[in-house]
Scaffold this motif. Sequence first.
Motif, PDB file in Angstrom:
ATOM      1  N   ARG B 210       0.802  -1.205   0.000  1.00  0.00           N
ATOM      2  CA  ARG B 210       0.000   0.000   0.000  1.00  0.00           C
ATOM      3  C   ARG B 210       0.845   1.269   0.000  1.00  0.00           C
ATOM      4  NH1 ARG B 210      -5.164  -1.022   3.536  1.00  0.00           N
ATOM      5  NH2 ARG B 210      -3.689  -0.835   5.256  1.00  0.00           N
ATOM      6  N   LYS B 213       0.905   3.750  -2.906  1.00  0.00           N
ATOM      7  CA  LYS B 213      -0.173   4.755  -3.051  1.00  0.00           C
ATOM      8  C   LYS B 213      -1.256   4.470  -4.091  1.00  0.00           C
ATOM      9  CE  LYS B 213       2.047   7.697  -0.239  1.00  0.00           C
ATOM     10  NZ  LYS B 213       2.667   6.697   0.666  1.00  0.00           N
ATOM     11  N   SER B 235       0.886  -7.154  -1.739  1.00  0.00           N
ATOM     12  CA  SER B 235       0.227  -7.483  -0.480  1.00  0.00           C
ATOM     13  C   SER B 235      -1.275  -7.607  -0.734  1.00  0.00           C
ATOM     14  CB  SER B 235       0.508  -6.402   0.565  1.00  0.00           C
ATOM     15  OG  SER B 235      -0.110  -5.196   0.168  1.00  0.00           O
ATOM     16  N   LYS B 236      -1.975  -8.132   0.255  1.00  0.00           N
ATOM     17  CA  LYS B 236      -3.408  -8.392   0.098  1.00  0.00           C
ATOM     18  C   LYS B 236      -4.239  -7.125  -0.154  1.00  0.00           C
ATOM     19  CE  LYS B 236      -7.070 -10.719   2.792  1.00  0.00           C
ATOM     20  NZ  LYS B 236      -8.098  -9.739   2.585  1.00  0.00           N
ATOM     21  N   HIS B 249      -1.141 -11.823  -5.239  1.00  0.00           N
ATOM     22  CA  HIS B 249      -1.250 -11.652  -3.784  1.00  0.00           C
ATOM     23  C   HIS B 249      -0.525 -12.778  -3.036  1.00  0.00           C
ATOM     24  CE1 HIS B 249      -4.568 -12.615  -0.535  1.00  0.00           C
ATOM     25  NE2 HIS B 249      -3.404 -12.423   0.027  1.00  0.00           N
ATOM     26  N   VAL B 250       0.473 -12.399  -2.243  1.00  0.00           N
ATOM     27  CA  VAL B 250       1.209 -13.397  -1.473  1.00  0.00           C
ATOM     28  C   VAL B 250       0.890 -13.252   0.014  1.00  0.00           C
ATOM     29  CG1 VAL B 250       3.126 -13.728  -3.076  1.00  0.00           C
ATOM     30  CG2 VAL B 250       3.262 -11.900  -1.384  1.00  0.00           C
ATOM     31  N   GLY B 251       1.048 -14.350   0.735  1.00  0.00           N
ATOM     32  CA  GLY B 251       0.779 -14.322   2.166  1.00  0.00           C
ATOM     33  C   GLY B 251      -0.075 -15.493   2.566  1.00  0.00           C
ATOM     34  N   GLN B 252      -0.554 -15.421   3.760  1.00  0.00           N
ATOM     35  CA  GLN B 252      -1.328 -16.529   4.296  1.00  0.00           C
ATOM     36  C   GLN B 252      -2.570 -16.840   3.472  1.00  0.00           C
ATOM     37  OE1 GLN B 252      -1.616 -16.659   8.460  1.00  0.00           O
ATOM     38  NE2 GLN B 252      -3.697 -17.356   8.392  1.00  0.00           N
ATOM     39  N   THR B 253      -3.247 -15.801   2.993  1.00  0.00           N
ATOM     40  CA  THR B 253      -4.443 -16.046   2.196  1.00  0.00           C
ATOM     41  C   THR B 253      -4.159 -15.939   0.704  1.00  0.00           C
ATOM     42  OG1 THR B 253      -5.012 -13.751   2.609  1.00  0.00           O
ATOM     43  CG2 THR B 253      -6.143 -15.395   3.917  1.00  0.00           C
ATOM     44  N   GLY B 266       7.306  -0.805   0.399  1.00  0.00           N
ATOM     45  CA  GLY B 266       6.079  -0.213   0.940  1.00  0.00           C
ATOM     46  C   GLY B 266       5.110  -1.248   1.478  1.00  0.00           C
ATOM     47  N   SER B 268       4.210  -3.301   5.085  1.00  0.00           N
ATOM     48  CA  SER B 268       4.512  -3.152   6.508  1.00  0.00           C
ATOM     49  C   SER B 268       5.106  -4.407   7.133  1.00  0.00           C
ATOM     50  CB  SER B 268       3.248  -2.726   7.267  1.00  0.00           C
ATOM     51  OG  SER B 268       2.211  -3.658   7.054  1.00  0.00           O
ATOM     52  N   GLN B 272       0.482 -11.967   8.655  1.00  0.00           N
ATOM     53  CA  GLN B 272      -0.168 -12.763   7.605  1.00  0.00           C
ATOM     54  C   GLN B 272       0.555 -12.612   6.268  1.00  0.00           C
ATOM     55  OE1 GLN B 272      -1.853 -10.356   9.330  1.00  0.00           O
ATOM     56  NE2 GLN B 272      -3.436 -11.368  10.527  1.00  0.00           N
ATOM     57  N   HIS B 273       1.209 -11.494   6.073  1.00  0.00           N
ATOM     58  CA  HIS B 273       2.001 -11.331   4.855  1.00  0.00           C
ATOM     59  C   HIS B 273       3.264 -12.189   4.969  1.00  0.00           C
ATOM     60  CE1 HIS B 273       3.366  -9.295   1.185  1.00  0.00           C
ATOM     61  NE2 HIS B 273       4.568  -9.380   1.718  1.00  0.00           N
ATOM     62  N   ASN B 287      11.139   0.738   3.222  1.00  0.00           N
ATOM     63  CA  ASN B 287       9.969   1.295   3.898  1.00  0.00           C
ATOM     64  C   ASN B 287      10.371   2.628   4.513  1.00  0.00           C
ATOM     65  OD1 ASN B 287       7.783   1.716   5.885  1.00  0.00           O
ATOM     66  ND2 ASN B 287       7.201  -0.369   5.297  1.00  0.00           N
ATOM     67  N   ASP B 305      11.878   6.803   1.406  1.00  0.00           N
ATOM     68  CA  ASP B 305      10.676   6.931   0.606  1.00  0.00           C
ATOM     69  C   ASP B 305      10.840   6.124  -0.690  1.00  0.00           C
ATOM     70  OD1 ASP B 305       8.691   7.814  -1.173  1.00  0.00           O
ATOM     71  OD2 ASP B 305       8.507   9.713  -0.088  1.00  0.00           O
ATOM     72  N   ALA B 306       9.904   5.241  -0.939  1.00  0.00           N
ATOM     73  CA  ALA B 306       9.989   4.375  -2.118  1.00  0.00           C
ATOM     74  C   ALA B 306      10.149   5.194  -3.401  1.00  0.00           C
ATOM     75  CB  ALA B 306       8.746   3.496  -2.219  1.00  0.00           C
TER      76      ALA B 306
HETATM   77  C1  FAD Z   1      -7.000 -13.532   8.278  1.00  0.00           C
HETATM   78  C2  FAD Z   1      -6.117 -12.532   7.589  1.00  0.00           C
HETATM   79  C3  FAD Z   1      -5.393 -12.931   6.482  1.00  0.00           C
HETATM   80  C4  FAD Z   1      -4.564 -12.029   5.808  1.00  0.00           C
HETATM   81  N1  FAD Z   1      -3.834 -12.486   4.738  1.00  0.00           N
HETATM   82  C5  FAD Z   1      -2.946 -11.644   4.149  1.00  0.00           C
HETATM   83  C6  FAD Z   1      -2.118 -12.092   3.074  1.00  0.00           C
HETATM   84  O1  FAD Z   1      -2.209 -13.239   2.624  1.00  0.00           O
HETATM   85  N2  FAD Z   1      -1.245 -11.228   2.530  1.00  0.00           N
HETATM   86  C7  FAD Z   1      -1.108  -9.952   2.956  1.00  0.00           C
HETATM   87  O2  FAD Z   1      -0.278  -9.223   2.411  1.00  0.00           O
HETATM   88  N3  FAD Z   1      -1.891  -9.495   3.964  1.00  0.00           N
HETATM   89  C8  FAD Z   1      -2.802 -10.300   4.552  1.00  0.00           C
HETATM   90  N4  FAD Z   1      -3.602  -9.828   5.558  1.00  0.00           N
HETATM   91  C9  FAD Z   1      -3.569  -8.378   5.831  1.00  0.00           C
HETATM   92  C10 FAD Z   1      -2.412  -7.963   6.712  1.00  0.00           C
HETATM   93  O3  FAD Z   1      -2.792  -8.109   8.055  1.00  0.00           O
HETATM   94  C11 FAD Z   1      -2.017  -6.514   6.433  1.00  0.00           C
HETATM   95  O4  FAD Z   1      -3.141  -5.693   6.617  1.00  0.00           O
HETATM   96  C12 FAD Z   1      -1.461  -6.276   5.026  1.00  0.00           C
HETATM   97  O5  FAD Z   1      -0.426  -7.197   4.734  1.00  0.00           O
HETATM   98  C13 FAD Z   1      -0.931  -4.876   4.911  1.00  0.00           C
HETATM   99  O6  FAD Z   1      -0.563  -4.585   3.587  1.00  0.00           O
HETATM  100  P1  FAD Z   1       0.518  -3.455   3.276  1.00  0.00           P
HETATM  101  O7  FAD Z   1       1.763  -3.765   3.994  1.00  0.00           O
HETATM  102  O8  FAD Z   1       0.582  -3.318   1.786  1.00  0.00           O
HETATM  103  O9  FAD Z   1      -0.199  -2.136   3.795  1.00  0.00           O
HETATM  104  P2  FAD Z   1       0.050  -1.280   5.125  1.00  0.00           P
HETATM  105  O10 FAD Z   1      -0.007  -2.127   6.329  1.00  0.00           O
HETATM  106  O11 FAD Z   1      -0.835  -0.141   5.008  1.00  0.00           O
HETATM  107  O12 FAD Z   1       1.557  -0.834   4.998  1.00  0.00           O
HETATM  108  C14 FAD Z   1       2.036   0.073   4.056  1.00  0.00           C
HETATM  109  C15 FAD Z   1       3.507   0.281   4.387  1.00  0.00           C
HETATM  110  O13 FAD Z   1       4.068   1.145   3.422  1.00  0.00           O
HETATM  111  C16 FAD Z   1       4.903   2.082   4.083  1.00  0.00           C
HETATM  112  N5  FAD Z   1       4.929   3.270   3.233  1.00  0.00           N
HETATM  113  C17 FAD Z   1       3.959   4.201   3.046  1.00  0.00           C
HETATM  114  N6  FAD Z   1       4.366   5.130   2.169  1.00  0.00           N
HETATM  115  C18 FAD Z   1       5.607   4.778   1.801  1.00  0.00           C
HETATM  116  C19 FAD Z   1       6.558   5.360   0.909  1.00  0.00           C
HETATM  117  N7  FAD Z   1       6.298   6.477   0.219  1.00  0.00           N
HETATM  118  N8  FAD Z   1       7.753   4.761   0.784  1.00  0.00           N
HETATM  119  C20 FAD Z   1       8.042   3.618   1.474  1.00  0.00           C
HETATM  120  N9  FAD Z   1       7.180   3.035   2.309  1.00  0.00           N
HETATM  121  C21 FAD Z   1       5.981   3.611   2.476  1.00  0.00           C
HETATM  122  C22 FAD Z   1       4.283   2.318   5.428  1.00  0.00           C
HETATM  123  O14 FAD Z   1       5.267   2.758   6.361  1.00  0.00           O
HETATM  124  C23 FAD Z   1       3.729   0.939   5.763  1.00  0.00           C
HETATM  125  O15 FAD Z   1       4.676   0.161   6.487  1.00  0.00           O
HETATM  126  C24 FAD Z   1      -4.455 -10.690   6.238  1.00  0.00           C
HETATM  127  C25 FAD Z   1      -5.188 -10.284   7.348  1.00  0.00           C
HETATM  128  C26 FAD Z   1      -6.004 -11.184   8.031  1.00  0.00           C
HETATM  129  C27 FAD Z   1      -6.757 -10.705   9.230  1.00  0.00           C
END
Ligand code: FAD
Lengths: 245, 325
Positions: B210, B213, B235-236, B249-253, B266, B268, B272-273, B287, B305-306
Amino acid sequence: MKILVCISHVPDTTAKINFTADNKEFVSQGVTYIINPYDEIALARAIELTDGGKGTVTAINIGDPSTEPTIRKALAIGATDAIRVNGNARDGYYVAKQIAAVAQKNNYDMILCGRESSDHNGSSVPSMIAEILGIPSIASAKKLDIEGPNATMEREIEGGKEIVSTAFPFVAGAAEGMAEPKIPNMRGIMSARTKPLTVIEPVEVPQLSKILSYDKPASRSAVKLIAAEDAGKLWEMIREEKKVI
Amino acid sequence: MSVLVYVENANGKFRKSTFELVSYGFALASKSGSSVIAISIGEVSSEELQKLAKYGASKILNANNEKLKTVNVQPYASVIAEAAKAEGSKVIVMPASFSGKGMAARLSVKLEAGLGENVVDIPDTSNGFVVKKGSYSGKAFAYVDITSDIKVISVVANSYKVIENVLTGNIQEFNPQLNDIDFKLTVKETIRASDKISLPDAELVVSAGRGMKGPENWGMIEELANILGAATACSKPVSDAGWRPHSEHVGQTGIAISPNLYVAIGISGAIQHLAGVSSSKVIVVVNKDAEAPFFKAADYGIVGDAFEVLPKLIEAAKMFKAGQN
Ligand SMILES: Cc1cc2nc3c(=O)[nH]c(=O)nc-3n(C[C@H](O)[C@H](O)[C@H](O)COP(=O)(O)OP(=O)(O)OC[C@H]3O[C@@H](n4cnc5c(N)ncnc54)[C@H](O)[C@@H]3O)c2cc1C
Ligand SMILES: Nc1ncnc2c1ncn2[C@@H]1O[C@H](COP(=O)(O)O)[C@@H](O)[C@H]1O
């Protein structure tokens, strides 16, 4: 429409995983258990398909009495009734044999599982049940719709998907997208207490494998931080130190 | 006693992971002085089949039949079981792909064979037949002794290297008995996200979350992946929002992968990821938040910053690749 939904009772996805000192057993103390997330999806879809008196949903679990709160949760979410086969779910083969034995006595139109349990990670139970019963299986189904005498599903494959169609009965492993998990409401929770939960004894199954021990992945050494302005040095570093590129 | 390896093809071609599996089978067979028999199902040219001999297949069974053109778990499992019986194979090696695992589970029932799923190493045969398999969603490994006479295992891609063991290789037509009961499911349509490198097989993966953006910013992710020869993942929430196809989409689900290099931008690093990527050999995290949990699971970290770091990584990757050629 009669649907059987297979529910496995697994540690919460965020639970810390620990084993006994001899590494032979999982330590369940202090661990919260949940319905396996994919099984929640299967359950939700089964409830949608039978909504409004169009059928029944039976939840089944193979496990000891400690799994009953998880089964009650399935009833609270909306299963009509439930079965617990009082056995130790030692492997996928054992579980599949128990579920198939129940299915052979009841004419279910479909058997829904999750595509994978989060503890055994076998992705094998649905295909095994189908093989025992001699019916089709869809290992990972992202959509499931009924169209007349057939069910149409979107099957996940490497790097894409397939649209498949089959007559009833069949076994499918639910994946993300088939339905949104449902949260039990107060009425559901109240009624779950009185819904039938039948306990039956397991059938005998030959033991084909045995878990000897567990271990955890070696932890990584501390992260090596590179300043953002030196990001360009990353690839050379990886080549020299890790030799993977 | 032979080791039977199911060699999956993609549009008539074998992928690297298939050669890996044959090499794996050869290493396993060599331990007991036996040989590898490969079983191919569907339309594959004899030239392509012959390649399997390079990695240690001494016999190559070719089950090519009009009805077996598209992958179908039920009849394919029947064909493999028939081959195993005909050859007296005691170990059947399958790829841990969606369809490979489905077939492996069916084979286990057909042959009353113990099943080891998601195996990541060569079985220890010093005392029994002990496989190491992934368990608890990437948080642990289980060591399982398969005690039945016949054993079926599914092996995770990138768990073993492609190793040449050049043999003559003898291609034989295999005409299986086909049973109507196996053909109740029909595939109406196959939709492939793209012809890019298949994610589960990929040795190098560039993944983003995420923090990118929006989908309009994926150009940089794709460019970096292209230069490195990597597959792309996400990510999911990214696939949920439709920024990227769900197959990434990679991760647990999502799907679980174990590439040699996983670059996470980018993301977190939610538990689950990590469940789907923690067995990657080398992990790089970019990150902007130094506290992001992913840094604890990484080998290399860039706090930044990515949108500033990626152009640097892309430039450097171009130079790096140019230097390699
Ligand atoms: C039962 C269950 C199963 C799940 N299965 C999965 C799964 O299989 N796969 C999965 O991925 N998730 C899964 N999730 C979701 C998981 O819990 C997280 O919500 C998800 O992985 C977060 O995705 P993210 O890291 O892309 O987003 P965020 O958590 O929003 O993280 C975004 C990251 O980007 C960073 N960032 C922001 N802007 C910038 C920038 N400009 N430059 C650099 N870094 C930046 C932030 O600091 C933050 O660390 C599951 C959740 C549940 C409850
Ligand atoms: N002990 C169990 N009781 C009931 N269903 C189970 C059990 N174990 C596994 N299943 C079902 O089989 C699916 C796949 O499990 P697995 O083959 O272990 O990955 C799960 O998502 C459940 O639907």
